[in-house]
Design a protein around this motif. Sequence first.
Motif, PDB file in Angstrom:
ATOM      1  N   ASP A 161       3.753  -8.688   0.269  1.00 14.18           N
ATOM      2  CA  ASP A 161       4.572  -7.798   1.089  1.00 14.18           C
ATOM      3  C   ASP A 161       4.269  -6.340   0.769  1.00 14.18           C
ATOM      4  O   ASP A 161       4.251  -5.488   1.665  1.00 14.18           O
ATOM      5  N   SER A 162       4.034  -6.056  -0.510  1.00 18.43           N
ATOM      6  CA  SER A 162       3.780  -4.668  -0.920  1.00 18.43           C
ATOM      7  C   SER A 162       2.499  -4.126  -0.292  1.00 18.43           C
ATOM      8  O   SER A 162       2.371  -2.925  -0.083  1.00 18.43           O
ATOM      9  N   LEU A 163       1.559  -5.007   0.024  1.00 20.78           N
ATOM     10  CA  LEU A 163       0.318  -4.557   0.660  1.00 20.78           C
ATOM     11  C   LEU A 163       0.631  -3.861   1.981  1.00 20.78           C
ATOM     12  O   LEU A 163      -0.001  -2.876   2.343  1.00 20.78           O
ATOM     13  N   GLU A 164       1.631  -4.408   2.697  1.00 20.54           N
ATOM     14  CA  GLU A 164       2.063  -3.805   3.964  1.00 20.54           C
ATOM     15  C   GLU A 164       2.820  -2.510   3.708  1.00 20.54           C
ATOM     16  O   GLU A 164       2.490  -1.468   4.259  1.00 20.54           O
ATOM     17  N   THR A 165       3.843  -2.595   2.851  1.00 19.08           N
ATOM     18  CA  THR A 165       4.727  -1.438   2.654  1.00 19.08           C
ATOM     19  C   THR A 165       4.009  -0.274   1.981  1.00 19.08           C
ATOM     20  O   THR A 165       4.352   0.875   2.214  1.00 19.08           O
TER      21      THR A 165
ATOM     22  N   HIS B  71       0.918   0.385   2.519  1.00 18.06           N
ATOM     23  CA  HIS B  71      -0.170   0.755   3.439  1.00 18.06           C
ATOM     24  C   HIS B  71      -1.542   0.591   2.784  1.00 18.06           C
ATOM     25  O   HIS B  71      -2.438   1.419   2.961  1.00 18.06           O
TER      26      HIS B  71
ATOM     27  N   SER C 233      -8.852  -4.738   7.372  1.00 19.10           N
ATOM     28  CA  SER C 233      -7.802  -5.428   8.124  1.00 19.10           C
ATOM     29  C   SER C 233      -7.079  -6.414   7.203  1.00 19.10           C
ATOM     30  O   SER C 233      -7.623  -6.832   6.168  1.00 19.10           O
ATOM     31  N   ARG C 234      -5.878  -6.781   7.588  1.00 21.40           N
ATOM     32  CA  ARG C 234      -5.112  -7.775   6.820  1.00 21.40           C
ATOM     33  C   ARG C 234      -5.912  -9.072   6.746  1.00 21.40           C
ATOM     34  O   ARG C 234      -6.018  -9.696   5.693  1.00 21.40           O
TER      35      ARG C 234
ATOM     36  N   TYR D  17      -3.798  -1.787   3.302  1.00 20.05           N
ATOM     37  CA  TYR D  17      -4.891  -2.103   4.238  1.00 20.05           C
ATOM     38  C   TYR D  17      -5.472  -0.820   4.831  1.00 20.05           C
ATOM     39  O   TYR D  17      -6.688  -0.654   4.908  1.00 20.05           O
ATOM     40  N   GLU D  18      -4.583   0.082   5.247  1.00 26.39           N
ATOM     41  CA  GLU D  18      -5.048   1.344   5.821  1.00 26.39           C
ATOM     42  C   GLU D  18      -5.797   2.167   4.777  1.00 26.39           C
ATOM     43  O   GLU D  18      -6.843   2.747   5.072  1.00 26.39           O
TER      44      GLU D  18
END
Length: 138
Positions: A33-37, A39, A47-48, A41-42
């Motif tokens: 989840d922390s990978l998203e929050t 950022h 890409s995810r 990937y960016e």
Amino acid sequence: MMKKYPANSPEAMARLLVMLMMSDGNMDPREIDSLETLHIYEALEISRTRFIEVLHAYCNDLSDEADEQGSIKLVDRQRIDDLLETVTEPKKQLLVATLALDMTKADKVLSEPELVIFTRMLSRWHLTLEDIEAAYAR
């Protein structure tokens, strides 16, 4: 034998974060989840889906390294050093170290294996916590 990615590529940087995530043998959902929050990937320009492919490849490479009893060394100094050598650009090293620190804080626990890898990362790349703080003061 670890899969080869081009030096300084998003995949090479992602694999270092994957190694850190897998180091304690426990993939905490909060880390994903922390990978998203965070950022991540960016920040890595990946890409995810591609990040997950790197994760799967790393797990496959680890399972290929298992001994006769099926034991796998999740923290192996030679593997750590080999993977750290795949990121040579100082700005990218600083980015990966910063993301690694952010990730390890996500689950509120810095495990001993994570600490070993993170400390080695800073040492090999001649970085300090002060460098990270100065570059990415939040």
